[in-house]
Write a protein that holds these residues in place. Structure first.
Motif, PDB file in Angstrom:
ATOM      1  N   ALA A  12       0.818  -1.215   0.000  1.00 43.70           N
ATOM      2  CA  ALA A  12       0.000   0.000   0.000  1.00 43.70           C
ATOM      3  C   ALA A  12       0.850   1.263   0.000  1.00 43.70           C
ATOM      4  N   ASP A  13       2.061   1.191   0.499  1.00 43.12           N
ATOM      5  CA  ASP A  13       2.898   2.370   0.655  1.00 43.12           C
ATOM      6  C   ASP A  13       3.968   2.406  -0.428  1.00 43.12           C
ATOM      7  N   PRO A  14       3.873   3.314  -1.422  1.00 42.20           N
ATOM      8  CA  PRO A  14       4.864   3.375  -2.489  1.00 42.20           C
ATOM      9  C   PRO A  14       6.277   3.588  -1.971  1.00 42.20           C
ATOM     10  N   ALA A  15       6.405   4.173  -0.802  1.00 46.03           N
ATOM     11  CA  ALA A  15       7.741   4.418  -0.253  1.00 46.03           C
ATOM     12  C   ALA A  15       8.457   3.112   0.072  1.00 46.03           C
ATOM     13  N   GLU A  16       7.695   2.051   0.254  1.00 50.67           N
ATOM     14  CA  GLU A  16       8.289   0.764   0.587  1.00 50.67           C
ATOM     15  C   GLU A  16       8.678  -0.026  -0.664  1.00 50.67           C
ATOM     16  N   ALA A  17       8.243   0.439  -1.821  1.00 48.35           N
ATOM     17  CA  ALA A  17       8.530  -0.281  -3.055  1.00 48.35           C
ATOM     18  C   ALA A  17       9.986  -0.091  -3.460  1.00 48.35           C
ATOM     19  N   THR A  18      10.537  -1.114  -4.120  1.00 49.34           N
ATOM     20  CA  THR A  18      11.910  -1.036  -4.605  1.00 49.34           C
ATOM     21  C   THR A  18      11.947  -1.563  -6.035  1.00 49.34           C
ATOM     22  N   GLY A  19      13.076  -1.310  -6.740  1.00 45.45           N
ATOM     23  CA  GLY A  19      13.240  -1.845  -8.077  1.00 45.45           C
ATOM     24  C   GLY A  19      12.144  -1.377  -9.017  1.00 45.45           C
ATOM     25  N   ILE A  20      11.672  -2.285  -9.868  1.00 47.90           N
ATOM     26  CA  ILE A  20      10.662  -1.942 -10.861  1.00 47.90           C
ATOM     27  C   ILE A  20       9.403  -1.393 -10.209  1.00 47.90           C
ATOM     28  N   ALA A  21       9.025  -1.936  -9.070  1.00 45.90           N
ATOM     29  CA  ALA A  21       7.801  -1.484  -8.399  1.00 45.90           C
ATOM     30  C   ALA A  21       7.859  -0.025  -7.986  1.00 45.90           C
ATOM     31  N   ALA A  22       9.054   0.562  -7.974  1.00 48.75           N
ATOM     32  CA  ALA A  22       9.203   1.978  -7.616  1.00 48.75           C
ATOM     33  C   ALA A  22       9.406   2.860  -8.850  1.00 48.75           C
ATOM     34  N   GLN A  23       9.454   2.256 -10.040  1.00 48.38           N
ATOM     35  CA  GLN A  23       9.719   3.002 -11.264  1.00 48.38           C
ATOM     36  C   GLN A  23       8.426   3.375 -11.975  1.00 48.38           C
ATOM     37  N   ASP A  24       8.523   4.389 -12.843  1.00 45.68           N
ATOM     38  CA  ASP A  24       7.389   4.687 -13.708  1.00 45.68           C
ATOM     39  C   ASP A  24       7.501   3.847 -14.974  1.00 45.68           C
ATOM     40  N   TRP A  25       6.455   3.910 -15.811  1.00 44.82           N
ATOM     41  CA  TRP A  25       6.418   3.070 -17.006  1.00 44.82           C
ATOM     42  C   TRP A  25       7.584   3.372 -17.951  1.00 44.82           C
ATOM     43  N   ALA A  26       7.847   4.638 -18.174  1.00 46.80           N
ATOM     44  CA  ALA A  26       8.892   5.004 -19.134  1.00 46.80           C
ATOM     45  C   ALA A  26      10.240   4.412 -18.752  1.00 46.80           C
ATOM     46  N   THR A  27      10.553   4.424 -17.466  1.00 48.42           N
ATOM     47  CA  THR A  27      11.829   3.870 -17.002  1.00 48.42           C
ATOM     48  C   THR A  27      11.832   2.350 -17.084  1.00 48.42           C
ATOM     49  N   ALA A  28      10.776   1.728 -16.553  1.00 44.57           N
ATOM     50  CA  ALA A  28      10.728   0.266 -16.513  1.00 44.57           C
ATOM     51  C   ALA A  28      10.665  -0.342 -17.910  1.00 44.57           C
ATOM     52  N   ALA A  29       9.953   0.309 -18.827  1.00 46.02           N
ATOM     53  CA  ALA A  29       9.750  -0.238 -20.167  1.00 46.02           C
ATOM     54  C   ALA A  29      10.995  -0.184 -21.032  1.00 46.02           C
ATOM     55  N   ALA A  30      12.046   0.454 -20.527  1.00 49.01           N
ATOM     56  CA  ALA A  30      13.308   0.440 -21.271  1.00 49.01           C
ATOM     57  C   ALA A  30      13.866  -0.972 -21.368  1.00 49.01           C
ATOM     58  N   ASP A  31      13.465  -1.838 -20.440  1.00 47.63           N
ATOM     59  CA  ASP A  31      13.833  -3.253 -20.492  1.00 47.63           C
ATOM     60  C   ASP A  31      12.823  -3.945 -21.412  1.00 47.63           C
ATOM     61  N   PRO A  32      13.266  -4.418 -22.589  1.00 50.55           N
ATOM     62  CA  PRO A  32      12.320  -5.004 -23.546  1.00 50.55           C
ATOM     63  C   PRO A  32      11.601  -6.238 -23.016  1.00 50.55           C
ATOM     64  N   GLN A  33      12.252  -6.988 -22.140  1.00 47.36           N
ATOM     65  CA  GLN A  33      11.597  -8.177 -21.584  1.00 47.36           C
ATOM     66  C   GLN A  33      10.473  -7.770 -20.624  1.00 47.36           C
ATOM     67  N   TYR A  34      10.716  -6.721 -19.853  1.00 51.93           N
ATOM     68  CA  TYR A  34       9.659  -6.227 -18.962  1.00 51.93           C
ATOM     69  C   TYR A  34       8.495  -5.699 -19.777  1.00 51.93           C
ATOM     70  N   ARG A  35       8.802  -4.939 -20.818  1.00 51.97           N
ATOM     71  CA  ARG A  35       7.741  -4.408 -21.672  1.00 51.97           C
ATOM     72  C   ARG A  35       6.893  -5.543 -22.259  1.00 51.97           C
ATOM     73  N   ALA A  36       7.554  -6.598 -22.737  1.00 50.12           N
ATOM     74  CA  ALA A  36       6.828  -7.728 -23.315  1.00 50.12           C
ATOM     75  C   ALA A  36       5.936  -8.393 -22.272  1.00 50.12           C
ATOM     76  N   ALA A  37       6.443  -8.510 -21.035  1.00 47.32           N
ATOM     77  CA  ALA A  37       5.660  -9.124 -19.970  1.00 47.32           C
ATOM     78  C   ALA A  37       4.413  -8.307 -19.665  1.00 47.32           C
ATOM     79  N   VAL A  38       4.559  -6.979 -19.627  1.00 50.50           N
ATOM     80  CA  VAL A  38       3.414  -6.123 -19.327  1.00 50.50           C
ATOM     81  C   VAL A  38       2.397  -6.150 -20.461  1.00 50.50           C
ATOM     82  N   VAL A  39       2.859  -6.165 -21.691  1.00 55.41           N
ATOM     83  CA  VAL A  39       1.930  -6.251 -22.823  1.00 55.41           C
ATOM     84  C   VAL A  39       1.142  -7.563 -22.752  1.00 55.41           C
ATOM     85  N   ASP A  40       1.829  -8.653 -22.411  1.00 54.52           N
ATOM     86  CA  ASP A  40       1.138  -9.933 -22.231  1.00 54.52           C
ATOM     87  C   ASP A  40       0.107  -9.842 -21.108  1.00 54.52           C
TER      88      ASP A  40
END
Length: 248
Positions: A12-40
């Motif tokens: 519930a608390d974004p401050a506790e998130a780390t890694g991808i869970a703390a990133q916005d879409w533009a940053t996280a989607a730079a990883d093509p495998q992550y982008r493919a996973a989210v599209v799926d």
């Protein structure tokens, strides 16, 4: 889709998130495998919402009263709105919604064909049990998504009201005829098995989703955690069965 009692929760608390869970879409989607996973993931969710809309509209024909028919029609409209949100998101990230949904259509269609309800009560139990299992699974995955995608996924999993509606109607039917309970309990157990098998098949067939679940893309997910995840989903199912007045 819905999970009325929110049996599985995301951080519930974004401050506790780390890694991808703390990133916005533009940053996280730079990883093509992550982008493919989210599209799926969005494709699977979108087709699930479209199928839920179709099923609820069909189930409305079995409704015993005009009021019940109207309630299901309202829920079907909510599911279609969820589908539109997911479709719009896919378009916004320059993905074709139809292409994103296509890999999941057969598996979901097969599930619905194999679990076609024979009457009104079985349809209610299917929507409550089957949809909630799927929602619990997606909520677990959402905890490992970027902030924007997580917010969208959680919003489309909001309760459409079907949970409370199903509980009320099923419990009333069992009270009127206790024999109904045994038949519906068997039906719900079958739905549980089919839903979990279907989810596992879908993930196994999509490399990006599999990687997300076992830790190659998402944060903190390993094989042991996948096992715990399915245990939590099973526990939530047991609670829902109790809410319906059925033995798990």
């Amino acid at each position: 889709m819905e999970t009325p009692d929110h049996a599985t929760e995301t951080p519930a608390d974004p401050a506790e998130a780390t890694g991808i869970a703390a990133q916005d879409w533009a940053t996280a989607a730079a990883d093509p495998q992550y982008r493919a996973a989210v599209v799926d993931l969005l494709g699977a969710l979108a087709y699930g919402e479209l199928a839920a809309f179709e099923r609820l509209a069909e189930d409305a024909k079995l409704a015993p009263t005009l009021g019940d028919k109207a309630e299901l029609a309202k829920m079907a409209a909510a599911e279609f709105h969820h589908f539109e949100q997911l479709s719009d998101r896919l378009t916004a990230v320059e993905e074709d919604p139809t292409a994103a949904m296509e890999p999941f259509a057969k598996a979901l269609d097969d599930f619905h064909r194999q679990t076609a309800p024979s009457d009104w009560l079985e349809g209610l139990v299917k929507a409550y049990v089957g949809d909630s299992i799927a929602s619990d699974f997606y909520r677990e995955v959402a905890a490992r998504l970027d902030t924007g995608t997580r917010a969208l996924v959680l919003s489309v999993l909001d309760d459409t009201g079907h949970g409370n509606f199903a509980v009320e109607k099923v419990r009333a039917a069992i009270e009127a005829d206790p024999r109904v309970g045994g038949r519906l309990a068997l039906w719900a157990r079958r739905l549980m098995g089919e839903a979990l098998s279907q989810a596992q098949r879908v993930v196994a067939d999509r490399d990006a989703l599999s990687t997300m679940l076992v830790g190659g893309v998402a944060d903190g997910f390993d094989l042991a955690e996948v096992g715990r995840m399915f245990s939590r989903i099973t526990e939530a199912h047991t609670k829902r069965m109790a809410a319906l007045g059925l033995a798990a």
